[in-house]
Write a protein that holds these residues in place. Structure first.
Motif, PDB file in Angstrom:
ATOM      1  N   ASN A   1     -68.192 -21.337 -14.817  1.00 53.21           N
ATOM      2  CA  ASN A   1     -69.093 -20.730 -13.839  1.00 53.21           C
ATOM      3  C   ASN A   1     -68.973 -19.212 -13.894  1.00 53.21           C
ATOM      4  O   ASN A   1     -68.409 -18.589 -12.982  1.00 53.21           O
ATOM      5  N   PRO A   2     -69.486 -18.583 -14.957  1.00 53.33           N
ATOM      6  CA  PRO A   2     -69.350 -17.119 -15.061  1.00 53.33           C
ATOM      7  C   PRO A   2     -70.061 -16.376 -13.938  1.00 53.33           C
ATOM      8  O   PRO A   2     -69.581 -15.335 -13.486  1.00 53.33           O
ATOM      9  N   ALA A   3     -71.183 -16.901 -13.479  1.00 55.63           N
ATOM     10  CA  ALA A   3     -71.896 -16.225 -12.389  1.00 55.63           C
ATOM     11  C   ALA A   3     -71.060 -16.241 -11.113  1.00 55.63           C
ATOM     12  O   ALA A   3     -71.023 -15.258 -10.363  1.00 55.63           O
ATOM     13  N   GLY A   4     -70.382 -17.350 -10.853  1.00 50.28           N
ATOM     14  CA  GLY A   4     -69.521 -17.438  -9.673  1.00 50.28           C
ATOM     15  C   GLY A   4     -68.341 -16.490  -9.773  1.00 50.28           C
ATOM     16  O   GLY A   4     -67.943 -15.869  -8.773  1.00 50.28           O
ATOM     17  N   LEU A   5     -67.772 -16.361 -10.975  1.00 47.26           N
ATOM     18  CA  LEU A   5     -66.657 -15.439 -11.167  1.00 47.26           C
ATOM     19  C   LEU A   5     -67.112 -14.001 -10.956  1.00 47.26           C
ATOM     20  O   LEU A   5     -66.418 -13.195 -10.320  1.00 47.26           O
ATOM     21  N   LEU A   6     -68.293 -13.673 -11.460  1.00 43.05           N
ATOM     22  CA  LEU A   6     -68.838 -12.326 -11.263  1.00 43.05           C
ATOM     23  C   LEU A   6     -69.086 -12.053  -9.789  1.00 43.05           C
ATOM     24  O   LEU A   6     -68.759 -10.971  -9.281  1.00 43.05           O
TER      25      LEU A   6
ATOM     26  N   THR B   1     -64.673  -6.119  -5.232  1.00 42.47           N
ATOM     27  CA  THR B   1     -64.788  -4.738  -5.691  1.00 42.47           C
ATOM     28  C   THR B   1     -66.188  -4.230  -5.364  1.00 42.47           C
ATOM     29  O   THR B   1     -67.144  -4.478  -6.114  1.00 42.47           O
ATOM     30  N   PRO B   2     -66.344  -3.568  -4.255  1.00 44.44           N
ATOM     31  CA  PRO B   2     -67.689  -3.123  -3.835  1.00 44.44           C
ATOM     32  C   PRO B   2     -68.433  -2.323  -4.891  1.00 44.44           C
ATOM     33  O   PRO B   2     -69.669  -2.368  -4.955  1.00 44.44           O
ATOM     34  N   ALA B   3     -67.704  -1.600  -5.740  1.00 43.44           N
ATOM     35  CA  ALA B   3     -68.372  -0.786  -6.752  1.00 43.44           C
ATOM     36  C   ALA B   3     -69.188  -1.635  -7.719  1.00 43.44           C
ATOM     37  O   ALA B   3     -70.128  -1.151  -8.358  1.00 43.44           O
ATOM     38  N   LEU B   4     -68.824  -2.940  -7.841  1.00 44.98           N
ATOM     39  CA  LEU B   4     -69.547  -3.830  -8.755  1.00 44.98           C
ATOM     40  C   LEU B   4     -70.768  -4.476  -8.108  1.00 44.98           C
ATOM     41  O   LEU B   4     -71.576  -5.107  -8.792  1.00 44.98           O
ATOM     42  N   ALA B   5     -70.879  -4.339  -6.795  1.00 51.11           N
ATOM     43  CA  ALA B   5     -71.887  -5.101  -6.064  1.00 51.11           C
ATOM     44  C   ALA B   5     -73.312  -4.805  -6.512  1.00 51.11           C
ATOM     45  O   ALA B   5     -74.193  -5.672  -6.448  1.00 51.11           O
ATOM     46  N   GLN B   6     -73.581  -3.571  -6.972  1.00 48.85           N
ATOM     47  CA  GLN B   6     -74.941  -3.200  -7.329  1.00 48.85           C
ATOM     48  C   GLN B   6     -75.319  -3.572  -8.761  1.00 48.85           C
ATOM     49  O   GLN B   6     -76.464  -3.397  -9.162  1.00 48.85           O
ATOM     50  N   LEU B   7     -74.365  -4.112  -9.534  1.00 48.52           N
ATOM     51  CA  LEU B   7     -74.663  -4.434 -10.933  1.00 48.52           C
ATOM     52  C   LEU B   7     -75.528  -5.678 -11.043  1.00 48.52           C
ATOM     53  O   LEU B   7     -75.301  -6.680 -10.360  1.00 48.52           O
TER      54      LEU B   7
ATOM     55  N   PRO C   1     -69.795   1.091 -13.039  1.00 50.48           N
ATOM     56  CA  PRO C   1     -70.074   2.280 -12.213  1.00 50.48           C
ATOM     57  C   PRO C   1     -69.042   3.374 -12.463  1.00 50.48           C
ATOM     58  O   PRO C   1     -67.917   3.131 -12.906  1.00 50.48           O
ATOM     59  N   ALA C   2     -69.429   4.597 -12.138  1.00 49.25           N
ATOM     60  CA  ALA C   2     -68.594   5.766 -12.415  1.00 49.25           C
ATOM     61  C   ALA C   2     -67.244   5.689 -11.712  1.00 49.25           C
ATOM     62  O   ALA C   2     -66.230   6.164 -12.233  1.00 49.25           O
ATOM     63  N   ASP C   3     -67.199   5.068 -10.512  1.00 50.23           N
ATOM     64  CA  ASP C   3     -65.938   4.971  -9.781  1.00 50.23           C
ATOM     65  C   ASP C   3     -64.881   4.217 -10.605  1.00 50.23           C
ATOM     66  O   ASP C   3     -63.688   4.524 -10.535  1.00 50.23           O
ATOM     67  N   MET C   4     -65.326   3.235 -11.365  1.00 49.84           N
ATOM     68  CA  MET C   4     -64.398   2.440 -12.160  1.00 49.84           C
ATOM     69  C   MET C   4     -64.054   3.130 -13.478  1.00 49.84           C
ATOM     70  O   MET C   4     -62.913   3.089 -13.932  1.00 49.84           O
ATOM     71  N   THR C   5     -65.027   3.756 -14.104  1.00 50.40           N
ATOM     72  CA  THR C   5     -64.762   4.405 -15.386  1.00 50.40           C
ATOM     73  C   THR C   5     -63.862   5.623 -15.215  1.00 50.40           C
ATOM     74  O   THR C   5     -63.145   5.997 -16.147  1.00 50.40           O
ATOM     75  N   ARG C   6     -63.890   6.238 -14.026  1.00 48.90           N
ATOM     76  CA  ARG C   6     -62.963   7.358 -13.798  1.00 48.90           C
ATOM     77  C   ARG C   6     -61.520   6.865 -13.816  1.00 48.90           C
ATOM     78  O   ARG C   6     -60.623   7.544 -14.308  1.00 48.90           O
TER      79      ARG C   6
END
Length: 605
Positions: free
Chosen positions: A437-442, A449-455, A467-472
């Protein structure tokens, strides 16, 4: 019987085992492919619990290549021997001196020089085996007088003469360790050298067997079991090993083996002197221990190993761990859909592990139920009962998503920079998590991790930038992609272009559990990383020693830390020497109808 006794007795044996093992390193290059009545396998009982021997001689070029590999690692192995002697010194100074004297025979020499100086025939036959648990090494000599001279040098370096004893007309030298309850014997019998670790109060019968004065009623040469095993498993004749756990484990647990009981008694006497507990009380071993050991051995009856290819450039091996039929039935036909598990790794470091939680949960729950229905009754195995009692509830929790959907994990690194040992190392590569269930894991990752919420990630393998917050945090770009059975994370420049193909790579074949690829440069990077971390820990240890002051306890603790650091450094130095000569290493593990099969392929520069 307390479980810790086994551990402590093992620690007592380890330095002597290292000495015996190093003594036969590079000379276990042949054994019997014919019916020579004096060949080493003719002295090995057919019911030995363990044996390693060779069924044919190596050609000269391969032998020289193996010597070159051994010589590259020899200085580090000598350092390990010396570190072991330092550790042993406080408990058994005589044994420590003898071990250091043995190490000095290798110091500054090559394996070829050592063999010549000791009279060992590197083109002869040899075997390492157990008379019960007692280890015996037997190998042919090209110059018996040189072996006697070697023992003389050992005595000179040791500072004492070894005791000379006789059985009939056969003389041998012995070193007795009261602390461990054992004796090490060295002898030349005909044109063979014999080294064995025996009980200090060894019986005449066991001593005669070790020296080869009494032959076994049936030998391994008689039954041809190693040759049959080699043919069945595809092992070459250069080296074949077998550990019969159905014999070995009951010997350890029953209290019937002379070597084990001699060591057990020596340990009990030491404990008695400290605590006052009578020796007889400590040495009570319930009959259930032998029964339980047999029960465990029935689950994993034997381990065997051998080379499948051995030449100047290649060193390929196979190991077979036989398993009970219910274990093989549970996993031999299982195909785990982890992308990359079914293909040879292409990254400099590429490892895939199958973790099919649904099937693992079913299997281990059944094992927990079996132990609950029939607990182990041997006191030494009480912890197993507790462990399996906790395993059942843990397996139920493992069903909770996303863990219950997990299939496996793959890590593929394209680069690794160990840095200077400070902070986290930097790397580029991909991490793949196989799941039903990759969609469930995502979705769970986005919740945590709120920074991933908009992906917006779709199941077509197309990479989406993090997102930039994670790549920093990563100090480099990153991407995430999703396939039908996996989520993949790419870290580092250019990794986005690899994610789609990574997710399309084949899953595992039937029974496949693991796959590894490592090239020489990456191997060296890993060793450097470990050495840097070890150096940092050593520096911290030294700082702690200064802070603790100069008390006796603080000094003892500091000495123990220094000895541990020395052992670690020697081990890593050995790995570093090996890594410098490696072109690539590959390995694969799968379960078939007989058990677990692990293969490895090493290509040398």
């Amino acid at each position: 019987m307390k479980r810790q006794h086994h551990f402590q007795l093992g620690n007592t044996m380890r330095p002597m085992k290292r000495a015996l093992a190093l003594g036969v390193t590079g000379i276990l290059l042949a054994a019997c492919s014919h019916k020579d009545k004096d060949a080493p396998l003719a002295f090995v009982p057919a019911d030995t619990p363990y044996v390693a021997a060779n069924l044919d001689v190596l050609d000269d070029s391969t032998r020289e290549a193996l010597f070159a590999q051994a010589n590259a690692q020899l200085p580090a192995q000598v350092a390990q021997m010396k570190a072991a002697a330092d550790e042993l010194k406080a408990k058994d100074p005589d044994a420590a001196n003898l071990l250091r004297a043995f190490a000095s025979e290798f110091d500054g020499k090559t394996i070829e020089q050592f063999a010549k100086n000791t009279g060992l025939d590197t083109k002869g036959y040899s075997a390492f085996y157990g008379l019960g648990l007692a280890p015996v090494a037997r190998f042919q000599l090209s110059d018996p007088a040189a072996f006697d001279a070697f023992v003389g040098r050992l005595e000179a370096a040791y500072g004492k003469k070894l005791e000379v004893a006789k059985v009939g007309s056969t003389s041998y030298r012995r070193y007795v360790s009261k602390e461990s309850g054992t004796e090490l014997i060295l002898a030349v019998v005909g044109k063979q050298a014999v080294a064995a670790l025996l009980p200090a109060d060894v019986s005449d019968h066991l001593l005669r067997e070790a020296l080869g004065l009494d032959r076994p009623a049936k030998s391994l040469q008689d039954d041809g079991r190693l040759a049959t095993l080699a043919k069945a498993k595809g092992y070459g004749k250069q080296a074949v090993g077998l550990v019969d756990l159905t014999r070995l484990l009951p010997l350890i647990a029953s209290g019937k083996d002379p070597l084990f009981m001699a060591m057990f008694k020596a340990h009990a006497e030491t404990e008695s002197a400290k605590t006052g507990e009578p020796v007889a009380n400590q040495m009570q071993i319930p009959a259930s221990c032998e029964t339980d050991a047999g029960r465990i051995a029935a689950r994993v009856p034997s381990l065997s190993f051998g080379y499948t290819r051995l030449d100047a450039k290649h060193q390929d091996m196979r190991m077979d761990l036989s398993l009970a039929s219910d274990i093989t039935q549970a996993f031999s036909g299982l195909k785990v859909a982890l992308p990359g598990l079914g293909a040879d790794g292409s990254a400099p470091f590429d490892v895939s592990f199958a973790l099919p939680v649904t099937e693992l949960r079913t299997f281990w729950s059944a094992q927990a139920d079996a132990v609950a229905a029939k607990p182990f009754t041997c006191p030494a195995l009480a912890d197993l009962n507790d462990g399996f009692a906790k395993l059942g509830p843990a397996m139920q929790k493992a069903a909770i998503p996303p863990f219950g959907d997990l299939l496996g994990v793959r890590i593929a690194l394209d680069s690794l920079d160990a840095g200077n040992g400070q902070g986290m190392p930097s790397f580029t590569g991909r991490i793949v998590v196989g799941t039903n269930n990759p969609a469930g894991l995502l979705a769970m990752g986005q919740m945590m991790t709120p920074a991933l919420a908009q992906l917006k990630v779709t199941a077509d393998g197309k990479p989406v930038a993090l997102p930039a917050d994670m790549t920093r945090i990563l100090s480099q770009p990153g991407w995430i992609a999703m396939g039908a059975k996996a989520l993949a994370l790419g870290i580092g420049n250019g990794e986005d272009a690899k994610l789609a193909d990574t997710l399309k790579q084949p899953g595992g074949d039937a029974g496949q559990m693991m796959r590894l690829h490592l090239d020489g440069a990456m191997y060296q990077s890993w060793v450097k990383l470990m050495m840097d971390k070890a150096d940092s820990l050593a520096a911290m240890s030294e700082a702690m020693a200064k802070a603790e002051g100069d008390s006796a306890d603080a000094a003892a603790a500091a000495a123990a830390r220094q000895q541990a650091a020395a052992r670690t450094h020697a081990q890593l130095a050995s790995m570093q020497a090996q890594a410098a000569r490696v072109q690539s290493i590959s390995s694969e593990a799968h379960v078939d109808g007989n058990g677990l099969v692990i293969t490895s392929q090493t290509e040398w520069k």
